[in-house]
Design a protein around this motif. Sequence first.
Motif, PDB file in Angstrom:
ATOM      1  N   VAL A  90      -1.462  19.011  87.273  1.00 27.13           N
ATOM      2  CA  VAL A  90      -0.182  19.606  86.899  1.00 27.13           C
ATOM      3  C   VAL A  90      -0.306  20.260  85.528  1.00 27.13           C
ATOM      4  N   ASP A  91       0.366  21.385  85.349  1.00 31.65           N
ATOM      5  CA  ASP A  91       0.367  22.111  84.082  1.00 31.65           C
ATOM      6  C   ASP A  91       0.809  21.176  82.952  1.00 31.65           C
ATOM      7  N   LEU A  94       4.260  21.703  81.355  1.00 33.67           N
ATOM      8  CA  LEU A  94       5.410  21.279  82.146  1.00 33.67           C
ATOM      9  C   LEU A  94       5.704  19.801  81.902  1.00 33.67           C
ATOM     10  N   ARG A 235       2.396  24.094  88.973  1.00 30.79           N
ATOM     11  CA  ARG A 235       3.764  24.058  88.453  1.00 30.79           C
ATOM     12  C   ARG A 235       4.765  23.736  89.559  1.00 30.79           C
ATOM     13  N   TRP A 236       4.253  23.389  90.718  1.00 31.86           N
ATOM     14  CA  TRP A 236       5.085  23.030  91.865  1.00 31.86           C
ATOM     15  C   TRP A 236       5.051  21.508  91.965  1.00 31.86           C
TER      16      TRP A 236
END
Length: 266
Positions: A90-91, A94, A235-236
């Motif tokens: 994951v980013d 974020l 980013r999902w």
Amino acid sequence: MLVYPVVAPSYDAVINQLSEGLAQGVDQPIGVCVLGELSSRSWSSRPRQVVAVGAAAYSAAKRTFPSARVLPVLVGTLPPQARDGLSRFVDPALVLEQLRALSPATEVLYFIHLQTVPADLVRRAQRSAEVLGLRWIPIAVSDLRAAALAIERVRGEASTTSAVWFHRDVLALNPDILVPPIVRRSWDVGFPVISDDADTVERGLLFALTPDYRAVGHAAATQLTQARAGLLDLRWVRRVLNARTARAIGLAARPAEETGFDVVND
């Protein structure tokens, strides 16, 4: 087509969700093939676009379908010859934006990660922390013993202005051993502990951002039609919050904040 390696039954849902998301992003039927069957099957019609889960599936799909556009997804680094793909991580920005929203008083971030995590991702996480004004303390661990020692260090040093981020797969080394002591210290002192694993939130960590695999599948379908752009962090995500822990450490997450999460445990 979606090509994936043999996985444990517990990961079947991930493959199914990727497939569903991919199907939603294209206007034609998709095929699904496990890696071990790729070379043994006869192909009357070869796919022009392939989403490959992991580096091994990418390499096999490139050999089997040399003319196809092959996109690797859920990889730590780009496989050789690949010019774009979707990461398994994951980013970091974020994750830290979510931390800042819930805990604006945090000043110090302990980032506990596996030594095998790509150095470039660690640097991006550091930049994201520094942009938010956080003092960055990375701790690389190689095994369960090293992870336990890292937790003992944090238990001794962390204060109300600290936060601890267990990066992907660290707590999975043995959650029964690793999670309880850091949760107890988090509640006693009043600092947030976060991770990339929803199961740890059920065990008492504050929140986790985990991949939304249907959305990742849909994003892969979109990426197949885009210009190649290197390895993209995810980013999902699905956002999971432990509201009880938020109250216990003095954050008292308000309903407006809780509604930004997909799952709220209490």
